[in-house]
Each structure stands twice: as structure tokens, then as C-alpha cells.
Enzyme design. Sequence first.
Site, PDB file in Angstrom:
ATOM      1  N   ARG A 111       0.447  -1.318  -0.072  1.00 55.61           N
ATOM      2  CA  ARG A 111       0.463   0.251   0.543  1.00 55.61           C
ATOM      3  C   ARG A 111       0.717   1.117  -0.061  1.00 55.61           C
ATOM      4  O   ARG A 111       0.537   2.083  -0.759  1.00 55.61           O
ATOM      5  CB  ARG A 111      -0.441   0.056   1.222  1.00 55.61           C
ATOM      6  N   GLU A 161     -10.144   5.432   6.815  1.00 64.56           N
ATOM      7  CA  GLU A 161      -8.733   5.991   6.601  1.00 64.56           C
ATOM      8  C   GLU A 161      -8.380   7.138   6.263  1.00 64.56           C
ATOM      9  O   GLU A 161      -7.722   7.944   6.519  1.00 64.56           O
ATOM     10  CB  GLU A 161      -7.921   4.586   6.423  1.00 64.56           C
TER      11      GLU A 161
HETATM   12  N1  MTE Z   1     -13.236   4.409  14.372  1.00 67.94           N
HETATM   13  C1  MTE Z   1     -13.035   4.338  15.387  1.00 67.94           C
HETATM   14  N2  MTE Z   1     -14.328   4.970  16.403  1.00 67.94           N
HETATM   15  N3  MTE Z   1     -12.740   3.083  15.969  1.00 67.94           N
HETATM   16  C2  MTE Z   1     -11.576   2.563  15.810  1.00 67.94           C
HETATM   17  O1  MTE Z   1     -10.913   1.564  15.826  1.00 67.94           O
HETATM   18  N4  MTE Z   1     -10.654   1.719  12.597  1.00 67.94           N
HETATM   19  C3  MTE Z   1     -10.372   2.603  11.901  1.00 67.94           C
HETATM   20  C4  MTE Z   1     -11.399   3.131  11.027  1.00 67.94           C
HETATM   21  N5  MTE Z   1     -12.732   4.558  12.328  1.00 67.94           N
HETATM   22  C5  MTE Z   1     -11.028   2.688  13.431  1.00 67.94           C
HETATM   23  C6  MTE Z   1     -12.326   3.546  13.258  1.00 67.94           C
HETATM   24  C7  MTE Z   1     -10.648   1.626  10.349  1.00 67.94           C
HETATM   25  S1  MTE Z   1      -8.372   1.072  10.919  1.00 67.94           S
HETATM   26  C8  MTE Z   1     -10.447   1.517   9.720  1.00 67.94           C
HETATM   27  S2  MTE Z   1      -9.850   0.118   8.677  1.00 67.94           S
HETATM   28  C9  MTE Z   1     -11.769   1.518   9.532  1.00 67.94           C
HETATM   29  O2  MTE Z   1     -12.185   2.229  10.408  1.00 67.94           O
HETATM   30  C10 MTE Z   1     -12.734   0.189   9.688  1.00 67.94           C
HETATM   31  O3  MTE Z   1     -14.028  -0.010  10.333  1.00 67.94           O
HETATM   32  P1  MTE Z   1     -14.694   0.545   8.082  1.00 67.94           P
HETATM   33  O4  MTE Z   1     -14.137  -0.605   6.968  1.00 67.94           O
HETATM   34  O5  MTE Z   1     -15.933  -0.166   8.371  1.00 67.94           O
HETATM   35  O6  MTE Z   1     -14.990   1.601   7.581  1.00 67.94           O
HETATM   36  N1  HPA Z   2      -5.329  -2.343   4.074  1.00 67.66           N
HETATM   37  C1  HPA Z   2      -6.010  -2.747   5.418  1.00 67.66           C
HETATM   38  N2  HPA Z   2      -5.018  -4.591   5.985  1.00 67.66           N
HETATM   39  C2  HPA Z   2      -5.135  -4.993   4.937  1.00 67.66           C
HETATM   40  C3  HPA Z   2      -5.151  -4.457   3.364  1.00 67.66           C
HETATM   41  C4  HPA Z   2      -5.161  -3.388   3.261  1.00 67.66           C
HETATM   42  O1  HPA Z   2      -4.950  -2.989   1.804  1.00 67.66           O
HETATM   43  N3  HPA Z   2      -4.969  -6.076   2.845  1.00 67.66           N
HETATM   44  C5  HPA Z   2      -4.499  -6.657   3.831  1.00 67.66           C
HETATM   45  N4  HPA Z   2      -4.940  -6.389   5.103  1.00 67.66           N
HETATM   46 MO1  MOS Z   3      -7.840  -0.689   9.561  1.00 66.44          MO
HETATM   47  S1  MOS Z   3      -5.675  -0.546   9.387  1.00 66.44           S
HETATM   48  O1  MOS Z   3      -7.016  -1.098   7.768  1.00 66.44           O
HETATM   49  O2  MOS Z   3      -7.983  -1.842  10.063  1.00 66.44           O
END
Ligand code: MTE
Ligand code: HPA
Ligand code: MOS
Length: 687
Positions: free
Chosen positions: A228, A631
Site C-alpha cells: 500500500r 482511513e
Molecule cells: N473509528 C473508530 N471509532 N475506532 C476504530 O478503531 N478504526 C479505523 C476506522 N475508524 C477505527 C475507526 C480503521 S483502521 C479502519 S480500517 C476502519 O475504521 C474500519 O471500519 P470500516 O471499514 O467499517 O470503516
Molecule cells: N488494508 C488493511 N488491511 C489489509 C489490507 C489493506 O489494504 N490488505 C491486507 N490486510
Molecule cells: Mo484499518 S488499518 O485497515 O484496520
Amino acid sequence: EPVLADSVVEYIGHPLAAVAAETMDIARSAAARIEVDYEVLEPILTIEEALEHEYYVADPMIMRRGDAASALNTAPHRLAGEVSCGGQDHFYLEGHIALAVPGEDQDMIVYSSTQHPTEVQHRVGHVLGVPSNAVTIELRRMGGAFGGKESQSTIIAAIAAVLARVSAKPVKLRLTRDDDMTVTGKRHDFLFRYEVGFDGNGTIQAVDMLLGARAGNVADLTTSVLTRSLCHADNCYYIPNALFRGYPCKTNTVSNTAFRGFGGPQGMIAIEEIIEHIARHLGLDVDTVRRRNYYGSGERDTTHYGMRVTDNIITDIIDQLEREVDITLWRATVDAWNRDNPVVKKGLAMMPIKFGISFNAPSLNQAGALVHVYTDGSVHLNHGGTEMGQGLYTKVAQVVAETFQIDIDTIKISATTTAKVPNTSATAASSGSDLNGMAAFNAASTIKDRMTEVAAQHFDVGVDEIHFADNRVYAGNQSVSFCELAELTWRNRVSLSATGFYRTPDIHWDVATLKGRPFYYFSYGVCVSEVAIDTLTGETKVTRSDILQDCGSSLNPTIDLGQIEGAFIQGMGWVTMEELCWNDAGRLMTHGPSTYKIPGSRDVPTIFNVHILKDAPNREPTIFRSKAIGEPPLMLAISIWLAIRDAVAHLTDYRHHVQLNSPATPERILTAIEDIRARDGGTATTK
Ligand code: MTE
Ligand code: HPA
Ligand code: MOS
């Protein structure tokens, strides 16, 4: 990856034994009595050392397009540089925890704080030597995860399960904050060395870049993170000749892991440093150099990994923000401040982002859901996603409510369990709602189609004449309530339960050549931040940030605003104050809130304007044309790091490139100020 160290302890803090007892105090005092004879080996602790010894957790990863070497040779201008960015502790409020409960036969239920129940199931099955059908992982929610519970929870759950098996009792394993910070992975810190070739306008012709990632003692997710990074070291810019060399450096420190942005933030920091370097060298405004390098049309629309950028809205979104905030006026205000104030200096910077949505391994982009409608019209919903505060359960429930046209409180969102939805991916890569939302939509649509047929028969009309609205089902003027139709469907002996499945279409990735279309679409955003730095102490304050973020057609603007604000502040911590320090022996010295500082409420920008881009449905048919949000906004905080650099550059009238790594702590800022003044011959102005 061994659950506990075997004969070699690979880093200071590496767990090597586990003790179960009736109380936490007894367990702790028993553990304290364990005596270990260590023979001290020579450690490799830094990225530099690992690069020198070619000590890696996997093969180096080379991503290339064109011929960077010859393009560098022929470019009118050529610069070299080095920059680094630090790691980051997840600092979820709830640390790692698992409760393992042995059942009959070989069964084990583990309540685990995890983003990845299926991987926990696999690992627990593996250490217990039982098949997956003997292991159930369940969780209702996590108290935060941020990537820290994508792979790392497997170890905690596995230890709890082994202790539960040998003691034949339920075992809860909860790490203290200090242990959690010592023994679980963090964001990868990176070292970048680059050469860039460009023309007199600042248009990039070639970049050759080394990206060294500190993996820690084992691979974990490092190669995915590095992939990534390699895919985001372009950010929004077209690089015709690119040679990006990624090194997954093995070190005798805790294994680093996923963290919000997953390598993207690191790649973007590197290219933003390069853009700024070009601007300072040519004496151009940084935003001008940006504009000259954005992806465009024709051959300028294809990334260095071969994916076309067909949904590019970056210049539109920047134009819109620039109009709304009047950046020219803002810049003039900052200049005026700097003329009048000798000590506290202000800096201003923009950060555009383009973030790829999808797991970069195509196989992970799938999800399942299970929906039951009961005869009283209430709905039971399961999907493979996990809730960590990001609002996923609410979003998926909204999707089901919208599909059936019923109130959201008719829907019971139940805990995530591997027994109901199997073979899931981690809730990660921001794709939770894209994947699980669509799987739930498919499940609900299957049931709705069946109910529609029952209703058509009941009203003696065609299925096309049936429609669901306001908790009712209509055929012209006639209607029944949703629950009456549920009851009627049951009486007709038609199933009110369905699974749903979704796989992201059109994505592919070749791991050998590092080329393909890894992302279904891109998410865009822009932020302008203003900071004030105290040139005597190095302290900083973010005085204002304005954000415009693409959410497609937002599934839930309130949740998305929360995600934008939270991610941004978390990113601010990463680039300004969160600093992981190891001593010379490799011991992590910052393993608690007394030494590791995350942003507090007073650190939030004094003026903080956050807006979601309007009328911008996803061009791809995602669930209700929404876009992922978890993210991307974290990377907008790089604007703060750039604004600090802008303030430092002002000290010598923007004549010199600033040497300042991330995080830009007060110490580093003071050093950068001394350095830039020295390079200016010690005659730096403070005008
Ligand atoms: N928001 C909160 N409140 N707590 C969390 O742990 N994790 C983040 C984001 N937002 C997180 C958060 C991360 S690293 C990711 S990948 C996404 O939420 C995962 O959830 P989603 O795919 O449903 O957005
Ligand atoms: N994002 C988060 N987690 C992952 C990914 C990614 O792109 N690929 C494998 N695990
Ligand atoms: Mo988020 S770092 O892809 O859990």
C-alpha cells in the site's frame, strides 16, 4: 509466528510464558517469579542497520514504470533527499482482551476484541489442534482498534484458549496498558531515500525511491502494508518514470502491524516531501508544483502500478475548498502575522489525498450477511463486519431498513460471530460498509423479493405493482403492514431467512509484477491547515484546519463527520506528538500515557471546519453510491506537518528546503530551525 517465544526471544518484552490463576494478582505474582536465563545476542534495531545487513522479513518489493535511471540522467533538475516518519501506538481505549470458554467435546468459544474473528478462529484452532468447526469467535464491539486488532488479537485469543483448554475453565486474558504497548505491534516507521528529476516548471520526470519499513521481529502484515505504501507514494501525482524499492526490514523490536491508512500515510509523506523539495529548489509556490503534477487525462491518468485514475476529482475538490476558504487572502494574513511577530511564526499548507479503496489482496474483498425476518416483522441482522466505534453496525442496519423500508429500530444488530457468517475478512481497509453493506443488501433483497411475490398473490396484482414504504407494503391503494406481510409469508410457507454475499468486482493484482487494478475506486479529500510555532521552544499549535472530504453519497453524514474528525486528530498525533522511543538496548521506553502523548481535546485546531463534499455519488455502483471513510482523512493531517515545515521555511524566506522528520516534536522543530539558520549562513531573518 510463534504465539510465545520458543528458544530465541526476538525483542525485549517478547512474551515467553503464560500463567493462569484464580485471580489477576496471583497470576501476576506467579509470573513475576519466573526466572529466565538470557544469553544476550547482538540485536538489529533500526531500519538503517537492517538495510545494511539485508535483514528482511520477506523479499524486497520493486514497483516500477518506465526507466527512472535514464530519466533522472536526462532531467533538467535533479535532487536527492532523505526523510523518515515514526510509528504510532494504536492507543485504543480498550486494550487487547479475550475470554476463552471451553465447551463440550473439543469446543471453544472465544469472546475476542478483534477486527478479524475468522483469523482468530483459524489461529485458535491451530494451537488447540482442532478444526474450525470446534471454534467460535464472537464479539459485540471493540473499544477501538485502528488496525491494531486486525492480526494481533490472534495471539491474545490463542493464549487464553490454550490456558482454558489445560485448566478446563474459562480464562480471560487482558493486557495492562504497559504490556499492551510493549508486546503488540504498531504503525510501521519508515525511512525514505529519494532522487527526483524534474523540469524547470517543477513537473516530475522520474522518482527513484527507497522505502524502508520497520517490520519488527516477524512479517505479520508488513508486505501488505508495504504494497500500500508503494501504491500511495504517488499520492495525487503522475510520475512517468518510477522506481519504488520497498524493503521489509526485520528488526529485534515488536512486530509492527496494520494502523489506519496501512502504509498509505507513509508513502504520501514521502512524495509530499519531494513536491516541497522541488518547490523550494525552484523558488515556486508548493501548490503550484502540486498542480503541475496532478493526474490528468491521456497517458497522465495511469498510476505507476498500471491502474487508471478514472474517477479523478482532486482538482475540483481543491478548487472548491480554495474558493470557500479564500486561500490567497489566508496566505496574506499569515504573511502579515509573520512580518509582525518575531518569535511565534505561522505556517500554512495544503494536503490533497487520493486513497485507494479495497484490500490490496483481491481475495479479501468479499463479505457475507445473514438476515432473518420474524413473523412479528422484527429483523435479526448479522454480517461479517465488526464494530469498533466507526459506526458500521448502524450503517449496515440502515441499509437493511432502507431495503425493507422499515424503521431502523425494528432491526436487531446482533454480535458478530463466526458461527453465523463464516470465512470473513478483517473489518479493515475502510471497506467494512462497502462489503458488508452490500452483502446485507443482497440478503435483505432476497427476502424482499420473496415477500413481494407473496404480496402480489395476496393482492392479485403483478409483482411490479408491489412497493414497500413507511413500514407498509402497497399495491395501489391497498396495503398491509410489513409485519402482516411477514406473517402472511410464513403462512404461505415461504422462507423469511437469507444469506447474502458480495465480492468487489473488476479488481485484480499481480503480486509478481506489482501491477493491476488493486482498488475499486479512490477516495479524495483536501485539507488546509495553519499552525503557529514558537521558535524559542519548538512548541506548536494548530490554529485552523479546513477539510473537504469525499464520502460519495454518504450513508450517514453524522458518522462520517465523526470519522473525518477522529481520523484527522489521530493523524495529527502521528505527525506532531506521538513518539515511540527505544533505548540503545532496544527496550521500548514509551509504553504508557505518562511517556507517550496522544492528542487531547485542547490540541484540536482552534478553528476546525469539516465538510463533506456534496453531490458526489461514487461513480462505481457501491452500496447506495457511498464511499469508504474510515482511513482516508487521517492523511489530511499531513497538512499540519507541511504547515510546520512552511513556518520553518519562512525563517530563511523560503530559500532552503527544511530538514524535519515526522513526528515534528518540539525538539525536532528546534533542531530544524537551527539547521536552516546555519545553512543560511547564520544570518537568518526573523522578519
Ligand atoms: N473509528 C473508530 N471509532 N475506532 C476504530 O478503531 N478504526 C479505523 C476506522 N475508524 C477505527 C475507526 C480503521 S483502521 C479502519 S480500517 C476502519 O475504521 C474500519 O471500519 P470500516 O471499514 O467499517 O470503516
Ligand atoms: N488494508 C488493511 N488491511 C489489509 C489490507 C489493506 O489494504 N490488505 C491486507 N490486510
Ligand atoms: Mo484499518 S488499518 O485497515 O484496520
